[in-house]
Design a protein around this motif. Structure first.
Motif, PDB file in Angstrom:
ATOM      1  N   ILE A 226     -10.655   9.119  -0.360  1.00 16.59           N
ATOM      2  CA  ILE A 226      -9.492  10.497  -0.984  1.00 16.59           C
ATOM      3  C   ILE A 226     -10.399  10.253  -1.425  1.00 16.59           C
ATOM      4  O   ILE A 226      -9.971  12.246  -0.875  1.00 16.59           O
ATOM      5  CB  ILE A 226      -8.146   9.318  -0.135  1.00 16.59           C
TER       6      ILE A 226
ATOM      7  N   SER B  11      -2.498   7.825  -0.171  1.00 15.74           N
ATOM      8  CA  SER B  11      -3.212   6.639  -0.185  1.00 15.74           C
ATOM      9  C   SER B  11      -2.375   5.078   0.626  1.00 15.74           C
ATOM     10  O   SER B  11      -2.259   4.067   1.068  1.00 15.74           O
ATOM     11  CB  SER B  11      -3.538   5.256  -1.704  1.00 15.74           C
TER      12      SER B  11
ATOM     13  N   VAL C  29      -3.504  11.171  -4.516  1.00 18.95           N
ATOM     14  CA  VAL C  29      -4.134  10.694  -4.284  1.00 18.95           C
ATOM     15  C   VAL C  29      -3.848   9.474  -3.909  1.00 18.95           C
ATOM     16  O   VAL C  29      -3.666   8.337  -3.345  1.00 18.95           O
ATOM     17  CB  VAL C  29      -5.752   9.991  -5.297  1.00 18.95           C
TER      18      VAL C  29
ATOM     19  N   ALA D 162     -10.363   3.018  -0.460  1.00 22.15           N
ATOM     20  CA  ALA D 162      -9.387   3.817  -0.390  1.00 22.15           C
ATOM     21  C   ALA D 162      -8.990   4.727  -0.858  1.00 22.15           C
ATOM     22  O   ALA D 162      -9.701   6.251  -0.773  1.00 22.15           O
ATOM     23  CB  ALA D 162      -7.794   2.981   0.028  1.00 22.15           C
ATOM     24  N   PRO D 163      -8.404   4.134  -2.051  1.00 24.69           N
ATOM     25  CA  PRO D 163      -8.890   5.419  -3.576  1.00 24.69           C
ATOM     26  C   PRO D 163     -10.015   6.359  -3.564  1.00 24.69           C
ATOM     27  O   PRO D 163     -10.402   7.902  -3.979  1.00 24.69           O
ATOM     28  CB  PRO D 163      -8.145   4.845  -4.666  1.00 24.69           C
TER      29      PRO D 163
ATOM     30  N   GLY E 128       0.747   2.611  -4.138  1.00 25.28           N
ATOM     31  CA  GLY E 128       0.422   3.882  -4.242  1.00 25.28           C
ATOM     32  C   GLY E 128       0.469   4.522  -5.280  1.00 25.28           C
ATOM     33  O   GLY E 128       0.464   5.647  -6.179  1.00 25.28           O
TER      34      GLY E 128
ATOM     35  N   GLY F  35       0.190  -1.170   0.286  1.00 26.53           N
ATOM     36  CA  GLY F  35       0.034   0.027   0.027  1.00 26.53           C
ATOM     37  C   GLY F  35       0.891   1.363   0.134  1.00 26.53           C
ATOM     38  O   GLY F  35       0.574   2.532  -0.483  1.00 26.53           O
TER      39      GLY F  35
END
Length: 440
Positions: A278, A293, A289, A274-275, A166, A162
């Motif tokens: 955000i 993340s 983003v 999550a993206p 990201g 992650g």
């Protein structure tokens, strides 16, 4: 014989140094493999930011595609681990990594929702057996009292994926669109599907199936590591499949499966939404983003290491697991009410990451404590595959509820409810185990 006993005594005096040697040999390679595994599995969450319109996907159909990954995963998880028991981890990991790398690269060719669904099913089938296979592999090298930390080191790869996945995905999406006539999301799948091929081949040379196979250990070191492993309830007359069938009769196995089923719901929110969370909180630039993340994973990794260390010191797993899933459930609810603020959304995602990563690491110390060596491959794969039904249902239900209500609130409450139920199930295993001991 006297000389051999003296040799083992000398090795035992060097036990901590020997385990550091083993950790440095095995864990970094497994760690990198799992980082790539997780990036290849969840990079679709970044590709979604642009390919959703290209493929004509809604939130619900995207959630279906995410979930269909687990159809192939569930179907082939147990067979893969039973084969691992026969051919060993090296060959199994090589097969899995090469297949998933090729299919991940093929994701760049999808043009319709149906092709997207098919590719996700095939990717799940290719990856089936990697995670439970590694869990079994680690139990063949490390004793019970070390497994909280060892599982934390392994699961740390989720946080690393992650953290680096990201920003890297954001950079690819931001800058490579149009190169050689390919769109940015196509480059994302191509680039992040290449490395598993090389590492899959390298696994044949880096890994050894058991301490007794490792040429980089002396004979005394091999014997010391083997003697330290706690192997209970072995029936050598049983095949791996027969031992697995016997384990299916244990209520503890089914209760543990419910516990892992719940954890996957928290992972779905963190890894696949999550993206989007955000972005909906007000961050519109795709590179930003990607960078933001990574924050929850960094904080989540630190929290997980603390949980794992504390669990090993106290030699307690069940209540630590409950606290972790409770924190994740509370964070899921809080996320739904934090979308007005990027900072608050990130804080909630960070708490979710701490709970989720800690729960994954702690969970796998529990079934390995009541399963024998022969029961473990099939049983751990069964827990993983049956638990992954949550990964199949969660994104579909979460996406459907989000589409129908126009917000994330009801979906987040559903996630929290499942997590609380799973935490209670795992805590019940503690009293179940005590009852079993008293009867014996």
């Amino acid at each position: 014989m006297q000389q051999g006993a003296e040799g083992l005594t000398a090795v035992e005096d060097e036990g901590p140094r020997l385990y550091r040697k083993v950790i440095l040999r095995i864990i970094p390679f497994i760690f990198v493999c799992y980082v790539l595994n997780y990036i290849d599995r969840v990079n679709v969450s970044f590709a979604k930011l642009q390919f959703k319109d290209d493929l004509g996907l809604t939130d619900a159909s995207y959630g279906l595609g995410v979930g269909l990954f687990y159809v192939g995963y569930v179907l082939f998880e147990v067979p893969s681990n039973l084969v691992l028991q026969k051919i060993g981890a090296r060959k199994t990991i090589m097969r899995i990594m090469c297949l998933w790398g090729l299919i991940s690269m093929a994701m760049a060719l999808v043009t319709t929702p149906m092709q997207f669904y098919l590719a996700r099913i095939l990717l799940g089938a290719a990856e089936a057996g990697f995670f439970p296979g590694v869990i079994v592999y680690l139990t063949l090298w490390f004793p019970d009292h070390m497994r909280g930390r060892i599982m934390s080191y392994f699961v740390l790869a989720i946080a690393a994926a992650g953290t680096v996945g990201g920003p890297i995905s954001g950079l690819i999406m931001q800058h490579l669109g149009g190169l050689l006539g390919l769109k940015s999301w196509q480059w994302l799948f191509l680039i992040e599907g290449m490395l598993p091929l090389a590492l899959g081949i390298a696994a044949l040379f880096v890994l050894d199936d058991r301490p007794g196979d490792a040429r980089w250990l002396s004979r005394q070191e091999q014997e010391f590591l083997t003697a330290k492993l706690s192997v209970r309830g072995q029936n050598e007359s049983h095949t791996g499949f027969q031992a697995f069938v016997t384990a299916l009769g244990k209520p503890m196995l089914w209760i543990a499966t419910l516990g892992y089923f719940s954890v996957t719901w928290a992972g779905m929110v963190l890894n696949f939404w999550a993206p989007t969370i955000i972005q909906r909180s007000g961050v519109t630039n795709v590179l930003n983003v990607g960078l933001l993340s990574a924050v929850p994973y960094v904080i989540g990794a630190a929290g997980m290491l603390v949980f794992g260390y504390h669990s090993d010191r106290r030699l307690e797993r069940h209540w630590h697991f409950f606290v972790a899933v409770f924190a994740a459930g509370a964070a899921a609810i809080a996320i739904a009410f934090s979308l007005w603020s990027p900072a608050l959304s990130l804080a909630c995602l960070a708490l979710l990451a701490i709970g989720y990563l800690s729960a994954v690491a702690l969970f796998w110390t529990i079934p390995t404590g009541f399963l024998s060596e022969k029961e473990s491959p099939g049983s751990i794969a069964f827990i993983s595959s049956a638990g992954q039904i949550g990964s199949l249902l969660a994104p579909v239900l979460f996406g459907y509820v989000s589409d129908r209500t126009g917000n994330l609130t009801m979906g987040a409450c559903l996630v929290a409810l499942v997590l609380f139920m799973g935490g209670a199930a795992v805590v019940s295993l503690k009293s179940f185990a005590k009852t079993g001991k008293s009867r014996s």
